[in-house]
Scaffold this active site. Structure first.
Site, mmCIF file in Angstrom:
data_model
loop_
_atom_site.group_PDB
_atom_site.id
_atom_site.type_symbol
_atom_site.label_atom_id
_atom_site.label_comp_id
_atom_site.label_asym_id
_atom_site.label_seq_id
_atom_site.Cartn_x
_atom_site.Cartn_y
_atom_site.Cartn_z
ATOM 1 C CD GLU A 283 -3.310 0.337 2.046
ATOM 2 O OE1 GLU A 283 -4.236 -0.469 1.844
ATOM 3 O OE2 GLU A 283 -3.192 0.949 3.116
ATOM 4 C CG HIS A 312 7.932 -30.279 2.194
ATOM 5 N ND1 HIS A 312 8.643 -31.401 1.883
ATOM 6 C CD2 HIS A 312 8.506 -29.758 3.304
ATOM 7 C CE1 HIS A 312 9.599 -31.586 2.781
ATOM 8 N NE2 HIS A 312 9.538 -30.595 3.655
ATOM 9 C CE LYS A 426 -11.461 2.420 1.740
ATOM 10 N NZ LYS A 426 -10.962 3.452 2.628
#
Ligand code: PA5
Length: 438
Positions: A283, A312, A426
């Protein structure tokens, strides 16, 4: 009490070759730029523009935080409702200090999403009479936090009537936002979120410290560690791990096109710090324009892995796949607890090598093995070495990475403290939900 060190030898051409390793000239350039970046950060701080850097010295609030805790002996569940910078630091602190505790006095929860099933399950299982909700939002109007707060308020009122207020504490701005208005209108206790510290830099403010008090963390030590790192981040490059981190990541990105930085702790308790770092780095440094308004589109993509689990899994990619990354290990020198394998079956010779080995020894061998293989494959890697996992070293780690982020903003000539790319999504969501003005 000892210090975190940063070992970046395996990012250099002399270790992994000039194709993927930073050459002496490139390092020199990066250091030179980082000296200027460091000076600019210090000047901005002196001008009062980087409040987050002074948080380790601000301790007056601690007495109040402890008083609040002492005044509520009935709390068995402490819940943070917040998102992004208002949640990730607390989540990482909790994982570090509570995940290996068998019976924490107070259980920590965090809601940083709006998933109905997660919330439903919580309200089904937890006794609200024993629960304190800390609603954390600097702006006091973030959609996810507002929605969850309204649900919490409604459930509390249903179960506890007018008593609901003592189960809520807000951490929010004292000058703007809806939470501040609700606090005044309904008489709900409030902690002041500093207006001039952006969410992702707030873990050492009341945003992270209040939850930390409930987790039983020694917050003075946490701040002492941060203050110690603050001292070291004022030193020249050779002894300044924050500046080293910023300069090496910058060189990796600019000269070697390593667009991805993967943080990989070799300690389960540190597992959540890469999540916190991802937000801080992405950010702050993922930006479209430089400070002069020129389009530059910069930013490394931070990702995470866990040692030894990911040996793994993702290690195959790290060793053999695309060459666009560097790895930052978090290594712990001394674990608080260790376990030894004291018995192996006589009949199975192949297991004899584990006889009398401790788990910390095995973990170290795994880390060294991964590191060695990466060097053989010419994959850039570096290590932040933590002497132990304590409040003091975690305070150092937080400050180091926050400071490195600020210096990186200078290196890229961007504003590391805004987040315009977060806003548009938003606005669209608000419009879809019918919020006035959108
Ligand atoms: O770092 C940031 O600024 C953001 O991630 C914010 O913390 C996040 O968007 C939440 O904002 P607020 O605390 O205003 O609810």
């Amino acid at each position: 009490m000892s210090d975190i060190t940063y070992n970046f030898d395996n990012m250099l051409a002399e270790r992994i070759g000039p194709g993927y390793g930073i050459t002496a000239e490139e390092l020199e350039q990066a250091i030179e730029r980082s000296e200027a970046g460091h000076a600019a950060v210090q000047a901005r701080r002196a001008a009062g523009k980087l409040h987050f850097m002074d948080l380790p010295q601000e301790r007056e609030v601690l007495a109040r935080l402890s008083e609040i805790r002492e005044s509520r002996p009935w709390v068995k569940h402490f819940v943070v409702v917040g998102i992004g910078g208002s949640a990730l630091g607390s989540i990482a602190l909790d994982h570090t200090f509570s995940s290996t505790t068998t019976s924490p006095q107070v259980q920590f929860h965090c809601f940083d999403n709006v998933d109905p099933e997660e919330l439903h399950a919580f309200f089904q299982t937890v006794d609200l009479r024993e629960t304190l909700f800390n609603i954390v939002s600097k702006s006091g109007s973030t959609l996810e936090t507002a929605a969850t707060f309204l649900l919490v308020r409604q459930e509390l009122k249903k179960k506890l009537g007018t008593d609901y207020k003592k189960h809520l504490i807000f951490t929010t701005s004292n000058t703007v936002g809806l939470l501040r208005e609700v606090s005044a209108a309904e008489g709900i206790e409030m902690l002041v979120h500093p207006d001039d510290v952006g969410g992702r830099f707030t873990v050492l403010s009341v945003v992270g410290l209040f939850p930390a008090v409930w987790m039983g963390i020694d917050v003075e030590k946490l701040l002492d560690g941060a203050a110690r790192m603050d001292e070291r981040c004022q030193e020249p490059f050779a002894s300044n791990p924050g500046q080293q981190f910023a300069a090496l990541q910058y060189a990796s990105y600019v000269f070697k096109k390593q667009n991805v930085v993967t943080m990989m702790p070799y300690a389960f308790r540190l597992k959540k710090w890469p999540e916190w770092f991802k937000q801080l780095w992405a950010e702050s440094l993922g930006k479209q324009y430089d400070r002069q308004g020129k389009e530059i589109r910069v930013g490394q993509t931070p990702t995470q892995a866990l040692g030894s689990t990911d040996q793994h899994s993702q290690i195959q990619l790290f060793n053999c796949g695309s060459r666009d990354r560097n790895i930052v290990f978090l290594q712990v020198e001394q674990f608080d607890h260790d376990l030894i394998i004291s018995e192996t079956p006589d009949q199975v010779d192949e297991l004899a090598y584990l006889q009398d080995k401790s788990f910390s020894q095995i973990m170290t061998a795994e880390y060294e093995g991964t590191r060695g293989a990466l060097v053989e494959n010419q994959v850039a890697n570096s290590t932040l070495v933590l002497p132990d996992i304590s409040a003091y070293t975690i305070g150092q780690l937080i400050y180091l990475l926050e400071y490195a982020t600020a210096v990186s903003g200078e290196l890229y000539n961007i504003d590391a403290f805004n987040q315009p790319g977060v806003e548009r999504g938003k606005e669209i969501a608000y419009k879809l939900l019918g919020r006035a003005g959108y």
